[in-house]
Design a protein around this motif. Sequence first.
Motif, short mmCIF file in Angstrom:
data_model
loop_
_atom_site.label_atom_id
_atom_site.label_comp_id
_atom_site.label_asym_id
_atom_site.label_seq_id
_atom_site.Cartn_x
_atom_site.Cartn_y
_atom_site.Cartn_z
N PRO A 123 0.84 -1.20 0.00
CA PRO A 123 0.00 0.00 0.00
C PRO A 123 0.88 1.25 0.00
N MET A 124 1.43 1.54 -1.15
CA MET A 124 2.44 2.58 -1.28
C MET A 124 1.99 3.54 -2.37
N LEU A 125 1.86 4.81 -2.04
CA LEU A 125 1.37 5.78 -3.03
C LEU A 125 2.44 6.82 -3.35
N PRO A 126 2.44 7.31 -4.58
CA PRO A 126 3.36 8.41 -4.89
C PRO A 126 2.85 9.72 -4.32
N ARG A 127 3.75 10.54 -3.82
CA ARG A 127 3.40 11.88 -3.33
C ARG A 127 4.41 12.88 -3.90
N LYS A 128 3.89 14.05 -4.27
CA LYS A 128 4.77 15.04 -4.86
C LYS A 128 5.53 15.83 -3.79
N ALA A 129 6.82 15.97 -3.98
CA ALA A 129 7.63 16.85 -3.13
C ALA A 129 8.22 17.93 -4.03
N GLN A 130 8.15 19.17 -3.58
CA GLN A 130 8.60 20.28 -4.42
C GLN A 130 9.71 21.05 -3.73
N CYS A 131 10.63 21.52 -4.52
CA CYS A 131 11.76 22.29 -4.00
C CYS A 131 11.95 23.52 -4.88
N LEU A 132 12.44 24.60 -4.32
CA LEU A 132 12.88 25.71 -5.18
C LEU A 132 14.28 26.10 -4.78
N ALA A 133 15.01 26.61 -5.78
CA ALA A 133 16.38 27.07 -5.55
C ALA A 133 16.48 28.51 -6.01
N THR A 134 17.14 29.34 -5.23
CA THR A 134 17.40 30.73 -5.64
C THR A 134 18.71 30.77 -6.40
N VAL A 135 19.01 31.93 -6.94
CA VAL A 135 20.35 32.13 -7.51
C VAL A 135 21.37 32.05 -6.37
N ARG A 136 22.62 31.90 -6.73
CA ARG A 136 23.67 31.81 -5.70
C ARG A 136 23.80 33.14 -4.98
N PHE A 165 14.02 35.35 7.06
CA PHE A 165 15.30 35.99 6.72
C PHE A 165 15.03 37.29 5.95
N PRO A 166 14.56 38.35 6.62
CA PRO A 166 14.20 39.59 5.91
C PRO A 166 15.36 40.17 5.11
N GLY A 167 16.57 39.85 5.50
CA GLY A 167 17.74 40.37 4.79
C GLY A 167 17.88 39.82 3.38
N LEU A 168 17.10 38.78 3.03
CA LEU A 168 17.20 38.19 1.69
C LEU A 168 16.19 38.80 0.72
N ALA A 169 15.65 40.00 1.03
CA ALA A 169 14.54 40.57 0.25
C ALA A 169 14.84 40.69 -1.23
N ASP A 170 16.10 40.86 -1.62
CA ASP A 170 16.41 41.05 -3.04
C ASP A 170 16.75 39.76 -3.77
N ILE A 171 16.57 38.64 -3.09
CA ILE A 171 17.01 37.38 -3.69
C ILE A 171 16.11 36.99 -4.88
N ALA A 172 16.68 36.30 -5.88
CA ALA A 172 15.90 35.89 -7.06
C ALA A 172 15.77 34.38 -7.11
N VAL A 173 14.57 33.91 -7.42
CA VAL A 173 14.34 32.46 -7.56
C VAL A 173 14.88 32.02 -8.91
N LEU A 174 15.63 30.90 -8.90
CA LEU A 174 16.21 30.39 -10.15
C LEU A 174 15.33 29.32 -10.78
N ARG A 175 14.95 28.31 -9.99
CA ARG A 175 14.15 27.23 -10.56
C ARG A 175 13.43 26.46 -9.46
N SER A 176 12.46 25.65 -9.87
CA SER A 176 11.71 24.84 -8.94
C SER A 176 11.47 23.47 -9.58
N TRP A 177 11.39 22.41 -8.77
CA TRP A 177 11.19 21.07 -9.33
C TRP A 177 10.33 20.22 -8.40
N VAL A 178 9.72 19.20 -9.00
CA VAL A 178 8.85 18.28 -8.25
C VAL A 178 9.32 16.85 -8.52
#
Length: 400
Positions: free
Chosen positions: A220-233, A318-331
């Motif tokens: 009884p094993m089901l697939p579940r989606k896990a999502q991640c996002l990465a910002t620029v360096r 982390f309010p100090g990261l306000a200018d950070i840009a998202v690079l990509r996201s995956w599931v």
Amino acid sequence: MSTALPKTADVVVVGGGIVGAATAQALARAGMKPLVLEKGAFGGAVSGASLACISTHMMDLEELKLLAWTRARWAELDAEIGGFEYNRCGQLRFIAREADIAVAEGWIAAERAAGLTPELLDPAAVREIEPALTGPILAASWSALDAVVNPFLAVRALLADAQRHGATVRAHTHVTAVRTDGGRVTGVATPAGTVDTPHVVLAAGPWAAKLAAPLGVVLPMLPRKAQCLATVRVPPVIRRVVGACESAGGVEAGYTQIQQAREGQVLFNTVLAGGTAQAGGADKNDGTGAAAVTPPPVVPPVDLAFVRDSVETLLWLFPGLADIAVLRSWVRYEAVTPDSRFVAGPAGPDGLWIAAGDNGTGFVRSPAIGRLITDGILERDPPFDTALYRADRFAMAAAA
Ligand SMILES: Cc1cc2nc3c(=O)[nH]c(=O)nc-3n(C[C@H](O)[C@H](O)[C@H](O)COP(=O)(O)OP(=O)(O)OC[C@H]3O[C@@H](n4cnc5c(N)ncnc54)[C@H](O)[C@@H]3O)c2cc1C
């Protein structure tokens, strides 16, 4: 080096994610000659997409012995093999609601009673060990011995060590069936031919259920989606793994995990509701009708609401990261079971072993699962309780 499929193997491990790699490594170190068959690239499913936190904190109190063993084993593997960026950075679990302080205290007391060392920190103490975490948290729990590894490098390092000790590995080799004769495993079938073996380990993540079903084994094993996002360096700013305090422990919908990769990307992970890989489903597997459900062959699309919510949470902490840009996201797909624990052990015909059902925390557990399977095949007692992982536990619970 020959790339032909070997005709025989002591054990065939189906799946070249971290569980298959750790199992092959444990088998090879124990003197066996396993063959790892992976239908895609090694680590190319959920394992390579992981945040790979090696944690014992807020996981599963009944599994603490296994978790403490496996966390220590990762440190040993770093010393013995290395090459996978093991970093004992520690983990903070932030608390945003008054009611969660008692939740954290409960986890801490139970884990300390079992010999682990988590503690509760006030915001000032949190900022001493994570200076950029200046958001309005109430407190955080702190598990200093937790670590992270580089997931791709870890899969490769374990497979390389397995090969040094007698294993053979083949990527892009799809196991289409497990072959049996007279109630015993005799081999596997692939488009490139068959391999004779007395033992097959299904370390195939959520695809294990489909391979086991023709053998009369219902997982009884089901697939579940896990999502991640990465910002620029960005320059080093987040030193620890930063998660949310979880009342239920483990990984469920709404779970939060933030860390910074060695190369500089800030990573954010959660799991999405959808225990059947359908949007809007429950994140828990209730065990009904599971065997027929396998993940679709395509990589699922990302959820944009998750990206927006993740950035909001990141900036709240982390309010100090306000200018950070998202690079990509995956599931990617994880495999969930009704009780959120692995299936690890024998099932069905003699010689069939299951090593799947990661429930979103399979990286940390993988050396222990490999050890459990290896000890089972060699008829030895592993250093932790195997009953929690029995393949027949769901049928036994239903009968009771
Ligand atoms: C964003 C994210 C963050 C995470 N963070 C953590 C964390 O911090 N800590 C943690 O412990 N865990 C974490 N996890 C979960 C962890 O990555 C998984 O639990 C773990 O990687 C599962 O490993 P696996 O080997 O069971 O599965 P997989 O990596 O899916 O491996 C199974 C393999 O089997 C192969 N396969 C399937 N069918 C066949 C077949 N018929 N023939 C041949 N090969 C086949 C597949 O191609 C696949 O490569 C995270 C996951 C994600 C997505």
